[in-house]
Each structure stands twice: as structure tokens, then as C-alpha cells.
Scaffold this active site. Structure first.
Site, PDB file in Angstrom:
ATOM      1  N   GLU A 175      -3.210  58.586  21.564  1.00  0.00           N
ATOM      2  CA  GLU A 175      -4.188  59.608  21.863  1.00  0.00           C
ATOM      3  C   GLU A 175      -3.663  60.488  22.981  1.00  0.00           C
ATOM      4  O   GLU A 175      -2.642  60.202  23.590  1.00  0.00           O
ATOM      5  CB  GLU A 175      -5.502  58.951  22.277  1.00  0.00           C
ATOM      6  N   ARG A 192     -10.614  57.093   8.565  1.00  0.00           N
ATOM      7  CA  ARG A 192     -10.415  56.312   9.793  1.00  0.00           C
ATOM      8  C   ARG A 192     -11.742  55.698  10.197  1.00  0.00           C
ATOM      9  O   ARG A 192     -12.789  56.347  10.158  1.00  0.00           O
ATOM     10  CB  ARG A 192      -9.859  57.211  10.892  1.00  0.00           C
TER      11      ARG A 192
END
Ligand SMILES: [Zn+2]
Length: 254
Positions: free
Chosen positions: A8, A237
Site C-alpha cells: 500500500e 478483492r
């Protein structure tokens, strides 16, 4: 901590920080991996001064003198390490940046390319200080408003840098269901979600250990309800949410 997870924005910031000892040095550049060698990157940047290493959204940008930029997107598998110059290694890294005392080594970099054309199409960076929340809200209003907010928040063209973990946590913090249609969430609440993502990710960059309230949790720490999870969006996801205290498409009626 992020094994098996897409890096991330906050973890890319840490990678950028790790590579800072090379900044300002004239680097020798090799691309030992044949797939990386085919891109002509070593020829373009070998012997140039590395002027900056920056995380922009989910991209790591290596800026070299003369305006040459190498973009590295790590996807699931890529790893950057800083090693001592001349360290022995087993295997074939994608890219080696060799400075006077250190070497930056990229393993398994699935996306590595010259230039930054694609970065120009990213939305505003959630980790900018301060983040441009107005521009993010505008971007989120430009797309189809039936789109689920949990899916839209991961669209890097709208907002850059939010990954699956902080998406779930930010929506929980703002009490918005990932399944809520964008059109059902007022601007002020969308801003709250974005502000929460920015705050949580900023704290993570600064090394604060973040408690997960919803991501991979079983029980909501706020209301005690069992956390739900299901695949969402084109990439399917998994998203986690509390069906009780995160409001969905009834938000406007509430
Ligand atoms: Zn709850």
C-alpha cells in the site's frame, strides 16, 4: 506484515525512505533479470545521479539527473532492499542501483519502466500533506454514481494510494458500508472517509502501530456484531465490514 498483500501507499513510503542513502549519488545501474534488461533501463540511467526516490500513490519513482524517471510498481511480489555494496546474493534481481557504499536491489519487480506518463493519470495522493480532499471528492463524483464506494476508493485514477486494508478501516471509521453506492453517500461523508484513510495511513507511515478494527477481524469492536467479508469489484478483492454500524444504501434515508 504485508506478506501476500499488495503493497500500500504507506509501505511504499517506507521503501522510499529505505533507499534515501543512495540519493545524491552517481549510481552504476544493472538489470540482471532478462525481462528487466529488455527495457533498456540500465542504458538510460547508468552513471547518472539519482536525484530523488519518491512514493507517488502505489508507484516508486526513481528520478535521475536529466529528467529521466524509472517507475517501479511492486504489485504483490516486488521487494526493494538496501544492501551493502558488494553484498553476495543468490538469484537474479531485476534492478541494482550501486552507489559508493550501498546497493538498492529490486527483486521480482513486475512493473518497471522508463518515464512517468502513466503516473500523470493517477488521482491525488492520499498521503500528500495535506491531501487534496476536494479534488478526490470531485473525481469520485465524475464516475457512475451507482458504483460501490469500496470499489471506487481502490481506483488509483480517482484517489492514489489507498489499498485494501486502509479502505476497509477508513470506511469502518466513517461508518460507511463498502457496498454503499457513491450516489447515496453525501460529499461530507465521502470527505470523512478520505480524511480517515489519510489519517490512518499517515500514522502508519510514521511507524505508529495501527490497530485493525475491521480488516480480517471477527467481531466489530464498536458494536459487537460479527464482521462480514466478501469479494468486491473487478479484482474480487475481499472487503470486510460491519453490517450493523456501517451504513449502506439507506444512508440518505437515515
Ligand atoms: Zn459495528
Amino acid at each position: 506484515m504485508l506478506t501476500g498483500a499488495m503493497p500500500e501507499g504507506d509501505s511504499l513510503r517506507r521503501v522510499a525512505a529505505r533507499l534515501q542513502p543512495l540519493v545524491g549519488e552517481r549510481v552504476e545501474v544493472e538489470t540482471p533479470h532478462p525481462r528487466a534488461a529488455a527495457k533498456g533501463i540500465a542504458q538510460a540511467v547508468d552513471g547518472r545521479v539519482l536525484e530523488a526516490v519518491e512514493a507517488v500513490g502505489k508507484n516508486l519513482l526513481l528520478r535521475f539527473e536529466g529528467g529521466v524517471v524509472v517507475r517501479s510498481h511492486l504489485r504483490m511480489t516486488g521487494r526493494w532492499r538496501l544492501e551493502r555494496r558488494g553484498s553476495r546474493r543468490v538469484g537474479t534481481p531485476w534492478l541494482v542501483l550501486r552507489g559508493e557504499r550501498h546497493e538498492g536491489v529490486l527483486w521480482n519487480g513486475p512493473v518497471l519502466e522508463l518515464g512517468e506518463e502513466r503516473v500523470g493519470r493517477l488521482g491525488p495522493d492520499i498521503l500528500a500533506a495535506p491531501p487534496d480532499l476536494d479534488a478526490m471528492v470531485q473525481n469520485l463524483r465524475r464516475v457512475g454514481q451507482a458504483r460501490e464506494i469500496g470499489d471506487a476508493l481502490l481506483d488509483q485514477r480517482l484517489v492514489a494510494g489507498i489499498g485494501n486494508i486502509w479502505k476497509a478501516e477508513a470506511l469502518w471509521a466513517a461508518r460507511v458500508s463498502p457496498w454503499a453506492a457513491l450516489g447515496a453517500v453525501p460529499d461530507v461523508v465521502v470527505r470523512e472517509v478520505l480524511a480517515a484513510a489519510s489519517r490512518l495511513m499517515r500514522a502508519s507511515v510514521e511507524g505508529e502501530r495501527q490497530r485493525r478494527n475491521v480488516y480480517r477481524r471477527h467481531v466489530c469492536p464498536r458494536c459487537g456484531t460479527r464482521i462480514a467479508s466478501r469479494g468486491q469489484g473487478d479484482d474480487n478483492r475481499t472487503t470486510w465490514w460491519c453490517p450493523r454500524c456501517q451504513e449502506g444504501d439507506t444512508l440518505l434515508a437515515a
